[in-house]
Design an enzyme around this catalytic site. Structure first.
Site, PDB file in Angstrom:
ATOM      1  N   CYS A  41      42.853  38.626  32.614  1.00 41.03           N
ATOM      2  CA  CYS A  41      42.128  38.674  34.081  1.00 41.03           C
ATOM      3  C   CYS A  41      42.326  40.760  34.737  1.00 41.03           C
ATOM      4  CB  CYS A  41      42.811  37.885  34.949  1.00 41.03           C
ATOM      5  SG  CYS A  41      42.714  37.840  36.853  1.00 41.03           S
ATOM      6  N   HIS A  42      40.828  40.621  35.557  1.00 41.66           N
ATOM      7  CA  HIS A  42      41.853  42.281  36.397  1.00 41.66           C
ATOM      8  C   HIS A  42      42.650  42.199  36.696  1.00 41.66           C
ATOM      9  CE1 HIS A  42      38.656  45.597  36.099  1.00 41.66           C
ATOM     10  NE2 HIS A  42      40.146  46.712  36.922  1.00 41.66           N
ATOM     11  N   THR A  43      43.162  41.623  37.490  1.00 44.70           N
ATOM     12  CA  THR A  43      44.932  41.584  38.038  1.00 44.70           C
ATOM     13  C   THR A  43      45.645  42.639  36.744  1.00 44.70           C
ATOM     14  OG1 THR A  43      44.566  39.646  39.159  1.00 44.70           O
ATOM     15  CG2 THR A  43      47.055  41.159  38.893  1.00 44.70           C
ATOM     16  N   HIS A  63      48.237  35.893  32.147  1.00 47.83           N
ATOM     17  CA  HIS A  63      48.466  34.580  33.685  1.00 47.83           C
ATOM     18  C   HIS A  63      47.132  33.376  34.052  1.00 47.83           C
ATOM     19  CE1 HIS A  63      46.197  37.687  35.977  1.00 47.83           C
ATOM     20  NE2 HIS A  63      45.232  36.430  36.426  1.00 47.83           N
ATOM     21  N   GLU A  64      46.796  33.520  32.721  1.00 48.59           N
ATOM     22  CA  GLU A  64      45.236  33.250  32.230  1.00 48.59           C
ATOM     23  C   GLU A  64      45.373  31.806  31.304  1.00 48.59           C
ATOM     24  OE1 GLU A  64      41.834  33.943  34.798  1.00 48.59           O
ATOM     25  OE2 GLU A  64      40.319  33.366  32.782  1.00 48.59           O
ATOM     26  N   CYS A  93      56.158  24.382  45.422  1.00 45.22           N
ATOM     27  CA  CYS A  93      57.880  23.104  45.326  1.00 45.22           C
ATOM     28  C   CYS A  93      57.195  22.205  45.869  1.00 45.22           C
ATOM     29  CB  CYS A  93      58.616  24.366  46.208  1.00 45.22           C
ATOM     30  SG  CYS A  93      58.307  24.148  47.902  1.00 45.22           S
ATOM     31  N   CYS A  96      58.344  22.603  51.587  1.00 38.79           N
ATOM     32  CA  CYS A  96      59.024  24.036  52.163  1.00 38.79           C
ATOM     33  C   CYS A  96      56.877  23.367  53.235  1.00 38.79           C
ATOM     34  CB  CYS A  96      58.006  24.695  51.337  1.00 38.79           C
ATOM     35  SG  CYS A  96      56.604  25.573  50.949  1.00 38.79           S
ATOM     36  N   CYS A  99      53.674  23.713  51.500  1.00 35.31           N
ATOM     37  CA  CYS A  99      53.494  23.047  50.991  1.00 35.31           C
ATOM     38  C   CYS A  99      52.977  21.559  51.568  1.00 35.31           C
ATOM     39  CB  CYS A  99      54.410  22.598  49.412  1.00 35.31           C
ATOM     40  SG  CYS A  99      54.524  23.513  48.178  1.00 35.31           S
ATOM     41  N   CYS A 107      53.587  28.819  49.010  1.00 34.00           N
ATOM     42  CA  CYS A 107      54.476  27.948  48.881  1.00 34.00           C
ATOM     43  C   CYS A 107      55.724  29.404  49.759  1.00 34.00           C
ATOM     44  CB  CYS A 107      54.282  27.226  47.449  1.00 34.00           C
ATOM     45  SG  CYS A 107      56.187  26.644  47.294  1.00 34.00           S
ATOM     46  N   ARG A 111      55.128  31.270  45.977  1.00 31.91           N
ATOM     47  CA  ARG A 111      54.030  32.568  46.235  1.00 31.91           C
ATOM     48  C   ARG A 111      54.271  32.854  45.193  1.00 31.91           C
ATOM     49  NH1 ARG A 111      54.305  34.832  51.864  1.00 31.91           N
ATOM     50  NH2 ARG A 111      54.003  32.057  52.238  1.00 31.91           N
ATOM     51  N   CYS A 171      43.218  30.867  36.651  1.00 28.07           N
ATOM     52  CA  CYS A 171      42.895  31.837  37.668  1.00 28.07           C
ATOM     53  C   CYS A 171      41.382  32.437  38.059  1.00 28.07           C
ATOM     54  CB  CYS A 171      43.430  32.996  37.395  1.00 28.07           C
ATOM     55  SG  CYS A 171      44.363  34.581  38.119  1.00 28.07           S
ATOM     56  N   ARG A 366      34.741  36.623  30.422  1.00 27.97           N
ATOM     57  CA  ARG A 366      36.245  36.556  29.498  1.00 27.97           C
ATOM     58  C   ARG A 366      36.141  36.569  28.247  1.00 27.97           C
ATOM     59  NH1 ARG A 366      38.406  37.520  34.219  1.00 27.97           N
ATOM     60  NH2 ARG A 366      40.327  35.701  35.192  1.00 27.97           N
TER      61      ARG A 366
HETATM   62  N1  LIG Z   1      43.382  36.437  45.322  1.00 25.95           N
HETATM   63  C1  LIG Z   1      42.968  36.249  43.865  1.00 25.95           C
HETATM   64  O1  LIG Z   1      44.395  35.052  44.166  1.00 25.95           O
HETATM   65  C2  LIG Z   1      43.388  36.259  42.598  1.00 25.95           C
HETATM   66  C3  LIG Z   1      43.292  36.365  41.421  1.00 25.95           C
HETATM   67  C4  LIG Z   1      42.548  36.871  40.302  1.00 25.95           C
HETATM   68  C5  LIG Z   1      42.283  37.553  40.142  1.00 25.95           C
HETATM   69  N2  LIG Z   1      41.869  38.565  41.842  1.00 25.95           N
HETATM   70  C6  LIG Z   1      41.228  39.751  42.323  1.00 25.95           C
HETATM   71  O2  LIG Z   1      40.151  40.053  41.597  1.00 25.95           O
HETATM   72  C7  LIG Z   1      38.918  40.814  41.349  1.00 25.95           C
HETATM   73  C8  LIG Z   1      37.950  40.075  40.390  1.00 25.95           C
HETATM   74  O3  LIG Z   1      39.020  39.836  39.187  1.00 25.95           O
HETATM   75  P1  LIG Z   1      38.432  39.196  37.270  1.00 25.95           P
HETATM   76  O4  LIG Z   1      39.451  39.102  37.053  1.00 25.95           O
HETATM   77  O5  LIG Z   1      36.758  39.010  37.577  1.00 25.95           O
HETATM   78  O6  LIG Z   1      36.822  41.764  37.415  1.00 25.95           O
HETATM   79  P2  LIG Z   1      36.125  42.307  36.641  1.00 25.95           P
HETATM   80  O7  LIG Z   1      36.564  43.092  36.396  1.00 25.95           O
HETATM   81  O8  LIG Z   1      35.844  40.982  35.816  1.00 25.95           O
HETATM   82  O9  LIG Z   1      35.051  41.908  37.958  1.00 25.95           O
HETATM   83  C9  LIG Z   1      34.371  42.321  39.442  1.00 25.95           C
HETATM   84  C10 LIG Z   1      33.539  43.376  39.480  1.00 25.95           C
HETATM   85  O10 LIG Z   1      33.317  44.063  40.521  1.00 25.95           O
HETATM   86  C11 LIG Z   1      32.154  45.417  40.695  1.00 25.95           C
HETATM   87  N3  LIG Z   1      33.121  46.106  40.762  1.00 25.95           N
HETATM   88  C12 LIG Z   1      34.297  47.040  41.345  1.00 25.95           C
HETATM   89  N4  LIG Z   1      34.094  47.697  42.796  1.00 25.95           N
HETATM   90  C13 LIG Z   1      33.101  47.597  43.070  1.00 25.95           C
HETATM   91  C14 LIG Z   1      32.139  47.980  44.478  1.00 25.95           C
HETATM   92  N5  LIG Z   1      33.112  48.907  45.071  1.00 25.95           N
HETATM   93  N6  LIG Z   1      31.538  47.508  44.348  1.00 25.95           N
HETATM   94  C15 LIG Z   1      30.601  45.570  44.105  1.00 25.95           C
HETATM   95  N7  LIG Z   1      30.957  45.764  43.087  1.00 25.95           N
HETATM   96  C16 LIG Z   1      32.370  46.318  42.761  1.00 25.95           C
HETATM   97  C17 LIG Z   1      32.909  45.148  38.869  1.00 25.95           C
HETATM   98  O11 LIG Z   1      32.072  46.315  38.158  1.00 25.95           O
HETATM   99  C18 LIG Z   1      33.074  43.955  38.096  1.00 25.95           C
HETATM  100  O12 LIG Z   1      31.607  43.839  37.589  1.00 25.95           O
HETATM  101  C19 LIG Z   1      40.291  41.668  41.306  1.00 25.95           C
HETATM  102  O13 LIG Z   1      40.819  42.009  41.826  1.00 25.95           O
HETATM  103  C20 LIG Z   1      40.982  40.471  40.838  1.00 25.95           C
HETATM  104  O14 LIG Z   1      42.580  41.361  40.983  1.00 25.95           O
HETATM  105  C21 LIG Z   1      42.055  38.179  42.871  1.00 25.95           C
HETATM  106 ZN   LIG Z   2      44.694  36.442  37.872  1.00 16.70          ZN
HETATM  107 ZN   LIG Z   3      56.690  25.144  48.502  1.00 13.62          ZN
END
Ligand SMILES: NC(=O)c1ccc[n+]([C@@H]2O[C@H](COP(=O)([O-])OP(=O)(O)OC[C@H]3O[C@@H](n4cnc5c(N)ncnc54)[C@H](O)[C@@H]3O)[C@@H](O)[C@H]2O)c1
Ligand SMILES: [Zn+2]
Ligand SMILES: [Zn+2]
Length: 373
Positions: A41-43, A63-64, A93, A96, A99, A107, A111, A171, A366
């Site tokens: 995942c991008h994270t 994490h996925e 959990c 809390c 939850c 959580c 969290r 994820c 993916r």
């Molecule tokens: N909040 C959460 O729980 C959570 C969970 C998972 C992932 N995320 C985050 O979600 C985001 C997406 O994750 P992903 O795995 O789909 O990533 P990914 O890299 O597959 O997709 C991101 C997309 O955003 C585009 N992009 C980048 N900058 C941009 C801009 N300025 N304007 C428009 N488009 C733009 C990229 O070209 C790409 O297609 C990441 O920041 C990731 O860390 C958050």
């Molecule tokens: Zn993720």
């Molecule tokens: Zn909890």
């Protein structure tokens, strides 16, 4: 215990390397999981690059994933060896205030914590190489044949669900889908903008389609994303690079005043601001999902709020991992949601760097990483 071959650790700035690590047995309230399938995942990439994030190395990313419980620690009653599970980066959990609240999945105990590299039970890692600890990531560290996870971060799922497909629920899919259906909640017939068309954004688009949105506008700086996004119900596309004015102005013009909902799934702070400023006054709601850099600042004029726009954010689409995820798996089993189309590539674990290359180049959605073979 269980010294297993082909485990992975990462050394900063270099491609991932595969090393043999020792995985300690699960302690109280923990489970040891045999990972069968995982993905990037991008994270993971942000924390691997460690540019705008705190570095903590050496650590095992991932994490996925989907896997099978191998053993459980003391006090674990709801999970047993052989259970099919999805490890989740944020936990539940069940005791809390969060939850117990219907409104939150944050959580108190479990969290998401991107800084912690150890288990909460004893502040130690369960991974080591020659006695040297290797840190955990997001409490999951799924780029390993075996991992140890807190039992509150594990969703027990229907054993007949194909793990090589439903792993995306741990994820990407739930994060985007939940951001739309649980947080943005677009009324039927709405116009929804999705910023970022990776797995998370496409799942957000899927949520918009599921909610009966009539227009779904995809915004991405990579035009290669547009063709595949059509399969996810995205009806119109905007590339900010094609315009010489801010993309929020383009969206406001296209929609006669702004979109009803926008979901930001990029991690880029400018896109977050644009997503907010592109919602309609009076009722528009923007939801932030992307993970920002440590020093990012969100700046907008307060009048944008006074004129009755709402800004929200969410981790994991507000889903509670243990309570909600087994039900999302059932939605897949009942063919209410499609997951296969999110998995565009597949490699054995030994080729995990291919999955990194694909994500860095923005190709595919993916890439399934198979732990066996
Ligand atoms: N909040 C959460 O729980 C959570 C969970 C998972 C992932 N995320 C985050 O979600 C985001 C997406 O994750 P992903 O795995 O789909 O990533 P990914 O890299 O597959 O997709 C991101 C997309 O955003 C585009 N992009 C980048 N900058 C941009 C801009 N300025 N304007 C428009 N488009 C733009 C990229 O070209 C790409 O297609 C990441 O920041 C990731 O860390 C958050
Ligand atoms: Zn993720
Ligand atoms: Zn909890």
């Amino acid at each position: 215990m269980a010294s297993t071959a082909n485990q992975i650790i990462h050394c900063k700035g270099k491609p991932l390397v595969i090393e043999e690590v020792v995985v300690a047995p699960p302690q109280a309230m923990e489970v040891r999981i045999k990972i069968l399938y995982t993905a990037l995942c991008h994270t993971d990439v942000y924390f691997w690059e460690a540019k705008g994030q705190s570095p903590l190395f050496p650590r095992i990313f991932g994490h996925e994933a989907g896997g099978i419980v191998e053993s459980v620690g003391e006090g674990v009653t709801e999970l047993k060896p052989g259970d099919h599970v999805l490890p989740i980066f944020t936990g539940e959990c069940r005791a809390c205030a969060h939850c117990k609240s219907e409104q939150s999945n944050m959580c108190e105990l479990l969290r998401i914590n991107t800084e912690r590299g150890v288990m909460i039970e004893d502040g130690k890692s369960r991974f080591s190489i020659k006695g040297q600890p290797i840190y955990h990531f997001l409490g999951t560290s799924t780029f390993s044949e075996y991992t140890v996870v807190h039992s509150g971060c594990v969703a027990k799922i229907n054993p007949s669900a194909p793990l090589d497909t439903v792993f995306v629920l741990s994820c990407g899919f739930c994060t985007g889908f939940g951001a739309t259906v649980n947080v943005a909640k677009p009324p039927k017939g709405s116009t929804v903008a999705v910023f970022g068309l990776g797995a998370v954004g496409l799942a957000a688009a899927e949520g918009a389609r599921f909610s009966g949105a009539s227009r779904i506008i995809g915004v991405d700086v990579n035009p290669n994303k547009f063709e595949q996004a059509k399969k996810f119900g995205v009806t119109e596309f905007v590339n900010p690079k094609d315009h010489n004015k801010p993309v929020q102005e383009v969206l406001v013009e296209m929609t006669n005043g702004g979109v009803d909902r926008s979901i930001e799934c990029t991690g880029n702070v400018q896109a977050m601001i644009s997503a907010f400023e592109s919602v309609h006054d009076g009722w528009g709601v923007a939801v932030l999902v992307g993970v920002p850099s440590k020093d990012d600042v969100f700046k907008t004029h307060p009048l944008n709020f006074l004129t009755e726009r709402t800004l929200k954010g969410t981790f994991y689409g507000n889903f509670k991992p243990r309570t909600d995820i087994p039900l999302v798996v059932e939605k897949y089993m009942n063919k209410e949601i499609e997951l296969e189309k999110f998995i565009t590539h597949s490699v054995p674990f030994s080729e995990i760097n291919t999955a990194f290359d694909l994500m860095l180049k923005g190709e595919g959605i993916r890439c399934l990483i198979r732990m066996k073979e």
